[in-house]
Design a protein around this motif. Structure first.
Motif, short mmCIF file in Angstrom:
data_model
loop_
_atom_site.label_atom_id
_atom_site.label_comp_id
_atom_site.label_asym_id
_atom_site.label_seq_id
_atom_site.Cartn_x
_atom_site.Cartn_y
_atom_site.Cartn_z
N LEU A 95 41.53 36.36 48.79
CA LEU A 95 40.25 37.06 48.68
C LEU A 95 39.48 37.03 50.00
CD1 LEU A 95 39.10 35.79 45.16
CD2 LEU A 95 39.79 38.13 45.76
N LEU A 96 39.49 35.87 50.67
CA LEU A 96 38.82 35.78 51.96
C LEU A 96 39.47 36.74 52.95
CD1 LEU A 96 36.55 34.13 53.41
CD2 LEU A 96 38.38 32.68 54.30
N GLY A 97 40.79 36.83 52.89
CA GLY A 97 41.50 37.78 53.76
C GLY A 97 41.12 39.22 53.45
N MET A 98 40.98 39.53 52.16
CA MET A 98 40.57 40.89 51.79
C MET A 98 39.19 41.22 52.34
SD MET A 98 41.84 41.09 47.83
CE MET A 98 43.47 40.49 47.35
N LYS A 99 38.28 40.23 52.26
CA LYS A 99 36.94 40.44 52.81
C LYS A 99 37.01 40.65 54.32
CE LYS A 99 32.39 40.28 53.15
NZ LYS A 99 32.29 40.40 54.62
N GLY A 143 38.22 44.11 55.12
CA GLY A 143 37.46 45.23 54.58
C GLY A 143 38.02 45.81 53.30
N LEU A 144 38.93 45.09 52.63
CA LEU A 144 39.51 45.59 51.39
C LEU A 144 38.60 45.36 50.18
CD1 LEU A 144 43.21 44.42 51.87
CD2 LEU A 144 42.23 46.68 52.29
N ILE A 145 37.67 44.41 50.28
CA ILE A 145 36.63 44.21 49.28
C ILE A 145 35.30 44.08 50.02
CG2 ILE A 145 38.10 43.16 47.51
CD1 ILE A 145 37.14 40.43 48.44
N ASP A 146 34.22 44.34 49.29
CA ASP A 146 32.91 44.41 49.94
C ASP A 146 32.28 43.05 50.22
OD1 ASP A 146 33.02 47.18 49.95
OD2 ASP A 146 32.07 47.35 47.99
N SER A 147 32.45 42.08 49.31
CA SER A 147 31.74 40.81 49.45
C SER A 147 32.43 39.73 48.66
CB SER A 147 30.29 40.96 48.94
OG SER A 147 30.29 41.14 47.53
N LEU A 148 32.05 38.48 48.92
CA LEU A 148 32.60 37.37 48.15
C LEU A 148 32.09 37.40 46.72
CD1 LEU A 148 32.53 34.41 50.68
CD2 LEU A 148 34.29 36.14 50.30
N ASP A 149 30.87 37.88 46.50
CA ASP A 149 30.38 38.02 45.14
C ASP A 149 31.22 39.04 44.37
OD1 ASP A 149 28.32 36.15 45.27
OD2 ASP A 149 26.93 37.60 46.13
N ALA A 150 31.60 40.11 45.03
CA ALA A 150 32.48 41.09 44.39
C ALA A 150 33.84 40.47 44.08
CB ALA A 150 32.65 42.31 45.30
N ALA A 151 34.30 39.58 44.97
CA ALA A 151 35.57 38.90 44.72
C ALA A 151 35.52 38.09 43.44
CB ALA A 151 35.91 38.00 45.91
N ALA A 152 34.35 37.49 43.16
CA ALA A 152 34.22 36.67 41.95
C ALA A 152 34.44 37.49 40.70
CB ALA A 152 32.86 36.00 41.92
N GLU A 153 34.13 38.78 40.76
CA GLU A 153 34.31 39.64 39.59
C GLU A 153 35.79 39.87 39.26
OE1 GLU A 153 31.77 40.42 37.77
OE2 GLU A 153 30.38 39.51 39.19
N LEU A 154 36.66 39.62 40.22
CA LEU A 154 38.10 39.80 39.99
C LEU A 154 38.72 38.64 39.23
CD1 LEU A 154 39.12 41.12 43.53
CD2 LEU A 154 38.63 42.47 41.48
N VAL A 155 37.98 37.55 39.08
CA VAL A 155 38.52 36.35 38.44
C VAL A 155 38.43 36.48 36.93
CG1 VAL A 155 38.24 33.86 38.19
CG2 VAL A 155 37.90 34.94 40.42
N GLU A 156 39.53 36.28 36.25
CA GLU A 156 39.58 36.37 34.79
C GLU A 156 39.62 34.98 34.18
OE1 GLU A 156 42.69 38.85 33.38
OE2 GLU A 156 42.14 40.56 34.66
#
Length: 501
Positions: A437-441, A444-457
């Motif tokens: 996720l940090l690599g995606m941020k 530029g593959l994801i917008d923010s670390l908060d957005a990354a949290a939404e990917l967690v199930e």
């Protein structure tokens, strides 16, 4: 050409390296793992061969990228066990093994620095408790006990720094790993002059400090040949496994903590700026410049149960032992285990701790021994939670990750010991997913670390059993006091230096 829609997370742990591949939508599409030994050549030493770790990284990246298709790889991003230290010569060749967090040789040095005037101020400035785990105290030990080695070392680095040197030809260290070294001022994001003076080194002997989202300029010819990836493949510097575990389980917002149990264990909550416990009971480590984690690590997580299994039931699967333990009532019949086999860290941060069973009788059987080990790990983490709350950090949910969570005894015990709801994740790749996720941020593959949290199930939520929680509320203060009670005996036993064989 396929879209470059996958980031590979490389998680260099204490006893294994895991390589995982995630799509930008958070789906895990490949996983690989290889273990390696944690060597104890003499009492108090816990070291590793860096070449085995490098080989695991290269082999794992090659296997995963071949499985998913080399042309889909957008980049590599790294997680690492924290507090490692290696000495390099002027040609950047190792002159020491990897000295790990579990190494306790610097117990006396840590105690001296911690007790001295300025010891607590050092903790508050660097975010790292003064403890044998930290590279700072290890360097003090080397300076005092092996001055020739101290003088020969041109550079002091962590294992991730060295591996990335081989991959990219660049020697840097990130703010996250540096914040766990005891050598960096977390408020200035710069090496701390007082800490360097204690260690007897200067800035020129340490890698350049960079952000965790720094993208290094591609792979060396050797790394390209070993992995099959293009030379232009971005390498994201990454961070320590603790902060990345928070990201990997979505615990990046206030009030939501992450609990990870592997060989060791930890409990951490995210904050938006460096926050230091005035009493020195918890650490503060960086994830990014505007996201930090506060908490505590324990030395003995799953290793306590694996040690016990190896000594009393080597041919019995761990799951079978846990099934037996689950039939034993909460509290293990009045048996407590201090699981301090590798010393201990939070929340006391006092070196020299040793393991013990207390309350043992002939009426106790194997199931009691195993249950007491699980409960000992859970109660040690509960002490960390108490220190975090005592320092003013509100925690209303805990998200748990780690292979041990696959057996229901572990999460049930943790929830009851914490007295707090526990959220369980779909897979146990917290730090590896966090690295991806940090690599995606960074890419530029994801917008923010908060957005990354939404990917967690979250696969399940577990409320603490009230009766069990009440029992642990009584036991935890007893458990917490045992370390102080046994400390004089443990010091005396250490000073005797009795041989193991």
């Amino acid at each position: 050409m396929a879209a470059q829609d996958v980031v590979i997370g490389v998680d260099m742990g204490t006893t294994a390296t895991k390589v995982v591949a995630y799509r930008r939508d958070g789906e895990l599409i490949a996983r690989w793992q290889r273990g390696y030994p944690l060597d104890e050549p003499q009492p108090g030493h816990a070291v590793q061969d860096p070449r085995l770790i490098l080989a695991a990284v290269l082999t794992g990246v090659a296997a995963v990228s071949a499985e998913i298709g080399h042309d889909r790889v957008a980049g590599l991003s790294f997680s690492t066990a924290m507090h490692s230290l290696m000495g390099l010569d002027a040609e950047l060749r190792p002159i020491t093994p990897v000295i790990t967090w579990a190494d306790t040789r610097a117990t006396a040095q840590a105690a001296r620095i911690r007790a001295a005037e300025g010891g607590l101020a050092l903790h508050r400035r660097t975010g790292t408790p003064v403890h044998p785990m930290s590279p700072l105290t290890k360097l003090v030990w080397i300076r005092e006990q092996d001055p020739d080695l101290h003088a020969r070392a041109a550079h002091w680095v962590g294992i991730k720094d060295w591996v990335q040197l081989h991959l990219t030809g660049t020697l840097v260290t990130d703010h996250s790993v540096a914040s766990a070294s005891g050598l960096m001022d977390i408020h200035r994001l710069a090496w701390d002059p007082e800490a360097l003076a204690l260690a007897g080194i200067d800035e020129a002997q340490l890698p350049e400090l960079v952000s965790t989202t720094t993208v290094l300029p591609g792979l060396t010819i050797e790394a390209t040949a070993a992995t099959g990836l293009a030379a232009t493949t971005p390498v994201i510097v990454g961070a320590g496994d603790g902060p990345l575990a928070n990201l990997g389980v979505g615990a990046v917002r206030p009030g939501v903590a992450a609990c990870s149990i592997g060989t060791s264990g930890a409990l951490r909550v995210a904050v938006e700026r460096p926050a230091v416990d005035p009493a020195g009971g918890v650490f503060c480590y960086a994830l990014t410049e505007d996201r930090w984690v506060v908490g505590g690590a324990i030395n003995n997580g799953g290793v306590a149960l694996e040690w016990l299994r190896g000594e009393i039931a080597a041919d019995t699967p761990t799951a079978t032992l846990l099934d037996e333990a689950a039939t034993v009532p909460v509290g293990a019949g009045g048996l407590l285990m201090l699981p301090h086999l590798l010393g201990e860290r939070a929340p006391r941060w006092a070196g020299g701790a040793r393991g013990a069973y207390v309350g043992l009788t002939r009426a106790h059987h194997r199931g009691h021994l195993v249950r007491a080990a699980v409960e000992g790990v859970a109660m040690q983490l509960a002490l960390v939670l108490g220190a975090m709350r005592g320092a003013g950090f509100d925690i209303h949910e805990i998200r748990a990750t780690g292979g041990v969570m696959q057996h229901p005894l572990w999460p049930a015990t943790l929830a009851a010991a914490f007295g707090t709801p526990l959220a369980l994740l779909d897979d146990g790749e917290g730090s590896g997913f966090g690295a991806a996720l940090l690599g995606m941020k960074a890419l530029g593959l994801i917008d923010s670390l908060d957005a990354a949290a939404e990917l967690v199930e979250i696969r399940a939520r577990l409320d603490p059993d009230p009766a069990s929680a009440q029992t642990y509320a009584v036991l935890i203060p007893l458990f917490g006091g045992l370390a102080d009670t046994l400390a004089p005996a443990n010091r005396a036993l250490r000073d005797l230096k009795l041989p193991l064989a």
